[in-house]
Scaffold this motif. Sequence first.
Motif, mmCIF file in Angstrom:
data_model
loop_
_atom_site.group_PDB
_atom_site.id
_atom_site.type_symbol
_atom_site.label_atom_id
_atom_site.label_comp_id
_atom_site.label_asym_id
_atom_site.label_seq_id
_atom_site.Cartn_x
_atom_site.Cartn_y
_atom_site.Cartn_z
ATOM 1 N N ILE A 116 9.424 9.751 -2.091
ATOM 2 C CA ILE A 116 10.108 9.210 -1.242
ATOM 3 C C ILE A 116 9.148 8.586 -0.007
ATOM 4 O O ILE A 116 8.384 9.303 0.725
ATOM 5 C CB ILE A 116 11.005 10.026 -0.391
ATOM 6 C CG1 ILE A 116 12.148 10.568 -1.350
ATOM 7 C CG2 ILE A 116 11.685 9.416 0.832
ATOM 8 C CD1 ILE A 116 13.006 11.505 -1.190
ATOM 9 N N ASP A 117 8.927 7.285 0.305
ATOM 10 C CA ASP A 117 8.209 6.720 1.161
ATOM 11 C C ASP A 117 8.679 6.046 2.076
ATOM 12 O O ASP A 117 9.097 4.747 1.975
ATOM 13 C CB ASP A 117 7.069 5.893 0.427
ATOM 14 C CG ASP A 117 5.884 5.160 1.224
ATOM 15 O OD1 ASP A 117 5.977 5.155 2.583
ATOM 16 O OD2 ASP A 117 5.068 4.820 0.565
ATOM 17 N N LEU A 118 8.938 6.656 3.170
ATOM 18 C CA LEU A 118 9.853 5.942 4.530
ATOM 19 C C LEU A 118 9.046 4.809 4.934
ATOM 20 O O LEU A 118 9.631 3.825 5.322
ATOM 21 C CB LEU A 118 9.926 6.916 5.292
ATOM 22 C CG LEU A 118 11.050 8.226 5.244
ATOM 23 C CD1 LEU A 118 11.114 9.151 6.424
ATOM 24 C CD2 LEU A 118 12.243 7.724 4.600
ATOM 25 N N GLU A 119 7.726 4.798 5.038
ATOM 26 C CA GLU A 119 7.198 3.664 5.697
ATOM 27 C C GLU A 119 6.943 2.534 4.808
ATOM 28 O O GLU A 119 7.245 1.360 5.276
ATOM 29 C CB GLU A 119 5.739 4.075 5.782
ATOM 30 C CG GLU A 119 5.411 4.984 7.027
ATOM 31 C CD GLU A 119 3.882 5.263 7.224
ATOM 32 O OE1 GLU A 119 3.080 4.613 7.050
ATOM 33 O OE2 GLU A 119 3.582 6.559 7.778
ATOM 34 N N ALA A 120 7.012 2.589 3.502
ATOM 35 C CA ALA A 120 7.146 1.319 2.658
ATOM 36 C C ALA A 120 8.594 1.107 2.285
ATOM 37 O O ALA A 120 8.962 0.009 1.769
ATOM 38 C CB ALA A 120 6.425 2.024 1.189
ATOM 39 N N GLY A 121 9.565 2.014 2.620
ATOM 40 C CA GLY A 121 10.962 1.846 2.463
ATOM 41 C C GLY A 121 11.293 1.936 1.180
ATOM 42 O O GLY A 121 12.315 1.203 0.561
#
Length: 165
Positions: free
Chosen positions: A149-154
């Motif tokens: 889960i990569d919030l920065e990359a969305g």
Amino acid sequence: MKKIRVGQIVDTHGVQGGIKVYPLTDEPERFEELEYVYIEDSTEKFYIKSIKYHKDRVIITFDGLQDINLVEKYKKKYLFIDETQKRDLPEDTYYISDIVGLEVFTVEGVYLGKVKEILQAGSNEVYVIKSQEGKEYLIPSVKEFIPVIDLEAGKIVVDPIEGMI
């Protein structure tokens, strides 16, 4: 300012304006830290007067709403807080509002769609992913199926087992 959903009003409680809230947080005592909340479809701040607990529900009363007739209309509505009121979460733990809307890919790089909602299903949540064609996939929120889960990359990377998608 972004708002975060923290509970849903499921019923009234007593005749003095109490509401029963199903908490959408892992820590229901979290409500004790809040001075106010917002109720869905309102920009008004509702200042918390008291908090009690009954089974898996939080019983809340608000200043100025000490009558069942004043809170009846809020049944089934969600409670929100300002993003500035949110707690820092432990590693590998996320707010629902941070996950909904993320793009989802398989470990092979195949685009599946976006996270439409998250279902609270027993011991773990289930991510509902909607494809561009309108198809829905249900992926349990466990590391085995959702390794990234990569919030920065969305984005989210899933590793589904056969038959899951």
